[in-house]
Design an enzyme around this catalytic site. Sequence first.
Site, mmCIF file in Angstrom:
data_model
loop_
_atom_site.group_PDB
_atom_site.id
_atom_site.type_symbol
_atom_site.label_atom_id
_atom_site.label_comp_id
_atom_site.label_asym_id
_atom_site.label_seq_id
_atom_site.Cartn_x
_atom_site.Cartn_y
_atom_site.Cartn_z
ATOM 1 N N ARG A 146 46.498 49.351 36.554
ATOM 2 C CA ARG A 146 47.016 47.996 36.315
ATOM 3 C C ARG A 146 48.459 47.990 35.814
ATOM 4 O O ARG A 146 48.937 46.994 35.273
ATOM 5 C CB ARG A 146 46.113 47.267 35.320
ATOM 6 C CG ARG A 146 44.702 47.027 35.858
ATOM 7 C CD ARG A 146 43.885 46.177 34.921
ATOM 8 N NE ARG A 146 42.524 45.966 35.403
ATOM 9 C CZ ARG A 146 42.165 45.010 36.257
ATOM 10 N NH1 ARG A 146 43.075 44.167 36.720
ATOM 11 N NH2 ARG A 146 40.912 44.877 36.642
ATOM 12 N N ASP A 206 37.247 37.962 43.248
ATOM 13 C CA ASP A 206 37.206 36.622 42.676
ATOM 14 C C ASP A 206 37.374 35.525 43.728
ATOM 15 O O ASP A 206 37.004 34.378 43.485
ATOM 16 C CB ASP A 206 38.303 36.446 41.626
ATOM 17 C CG ASP A 206 38.103 37.347 40.420
ATOM 18 O OD1 ASP A 206 37.089 38.073 40.379
ATOM 19 O OD2 ASP A 206 38.965 37.346 39.531
ATOM 20 N N TYR A 426 30.571 44.422 37.128
ATOM 21 C CA TYR A 426 30.805 45.735 37.726
ATOM 22 C C TYR A 426 29.785 46.072 38.805
ATOM 23 O O TYR A 426 30.062 46.890 39.686
ATOM 24 C CB TYR A 426 30.798 46.799 36.627
ATOM 25 C CG TYR A 426 31.964 46.661 35.680
ATOM 26 C CD1 TYR A 426 33.237 47.072 36.046
ATOM 27 C CD2 TYR A 426 31.803 46.071 34.426
ATOM 28 C CE1 TYR A 426 34.312 46.919 35.180
ATOM 29 C CE2 TYR A 426 32.873 45.913 33.558
ATOM 30 C CZ TYR A 426 34.127 46.343 33.949
ATOM 31 O OH TYR A 426 35.200 46.188 33.105
ATOM 32 N N GLY A 428 29.042 44.526 41.344
ATOM 33 C CA GLY A 428 29.454 44.118 42.682
ATOM 34 C C GLY A 428 30.783 44.665 43.144
ATOM 35 O O GLY A 428 31.155 44.498 44.312
#
Length: 553
Positions: A146, A206, A426, A428
């Site tokens: 990230r 998402d 987590y 998925g």
Amino acid sequence: MDCTVSALQKARMAYAPKLPAAFKAGANVACTEGEKLAAFADTEKITAKFPSTSNMPLLTFAPGNGEKIAKPVNVAVILSGGQAPGGHNVIAGLFDGLKSLHPESKLYGFKGGPSGLTDNKYIEITADFLASYRNTGGFDMIGSGRTKLETTEQFEKAEANCKALGITAIVIIGGDDSNTNACLLAEYYKAKNAGIIVVGCPKTIDGDLKNAYIETSFGFDTASKVYSELIGNIERDANSAKKYWHFIKLMGRSASHIALECGLRTHANVTLISEEVEAKKMATDEVVTILADSIAKRAANGDNFGVALIPEGLIEFIPDFKSLIAELNDLLAKEGEAYAALASNDEKASFIASRLSASSAAVFATLPMEIKMQLTMDRDPHGNVQVSRIETEKLLVELVKNKLAAWKKEGRYNGKFSTQTHFFGYEGRCSMPSNFDADYCYSLGYNASSIISTGKTGYMSSVRNLTEPAEKWIAGAIPLTAMMNMERRHGEDKPVIRKALVELDGAPFRELAKNREKWAVETCYVYPGPIQFFGPAEVADITTMTLALEKGK
């Protein structure tokens, strides 16, 4: 027999993803430029920030003549942000597309996400290395990270590392924040004529990275189907035991797309949609009342059980909580070190409360200490509260208990309320990709190699018309700047790719709204079962209900 690979894994590795017709002669396509696309919002500010990559045309691809390009091309690929099913297939499609351009083209995977590019940690991806990762879940091929790419120093390090390997293009596979970084990188390299193309690929389970040209982000299809299977299993258990209400929080940092899709697939009794809560300016008590009302009505029918779906980011959309979180974000951006130096939770809570507005301080005071501390945890690298750590489902259970107890005293409720709480996140993110995601991701990667062949930079790989068979999918590219607006981050206004939230006038939400009064009271559960990899196309290759409804299918 290889004991580390299941029979299903072997079968999936052998699956041959389908491609749009544009690539029937390889990745060297015919490119048509369409209308120039301005920024989604804040056009003047975005253009000022990205003068070299703003207002670029939409690209559409058609089959080429099958010729190879004159010289091989070396490309870097990065996985950025959270995992999503299908990431390995993006890399596989990119690799195969590059080889179709020129057999001596090379693909380098930089390890651990964006930091791998600046720290020069990489591996050359070869056909043999790639073989065992095709059609698999996870990001374990090269790892992810990230780290934000946003400073000149980072850009210069990445440029030097790329030039040492003869790399002339970087493909960043990530979500809205990762592709915002891709846009910054593209602008910097184009402005200084560095000779390095930057291309983005739309990743996030998402489902909030979407627009007219990005119909869905990859991973959403698979993850929502995995969660729907689990919800269906819980519904069947609830209907069997008949003694628990299950409050299930579902991953989705800001948008409620996953909750909406799972609600449509499983017919849960209550599916909360954050965007509706915000639009109707629902207070916390109103949200609690929706849940309690379903519980009371079902109890009156003798059904002291049920299932409620709660979006991960719900707490940020309840107006009183939204204002509180916005103040907390700014406060911790400015005084985070002083806050972190405090020893006890009581000291920390007092420190925060003394610096909030009166209205936010009042909301903060009503919360259990555990929730107060969860709201003030370290922000993520983009300055966002880490909503996955906030136990919204448990907070709602306590508030609903209080509401039902009050109703019992008034004679409005006479049932039993026992609960189980869950957070599906987590589970998925690293599943084997569905047939749809396996095909879509492979196409996105192959398409990225076509963008590179055109010499265009600052674009996102776009494959659309996704409710049709894969050969009818439309390949092309959309400028990254066309998806951007200005948002408040770390106490400052920054350019970011806009998050696509659930549209309350859209077909998917209207379908939920049409049925939810019935589902709230009756037991209408649907048990979707596991992802189908094999069988008739109408079973194995179907898209999400969300996408089908949006396209009027």
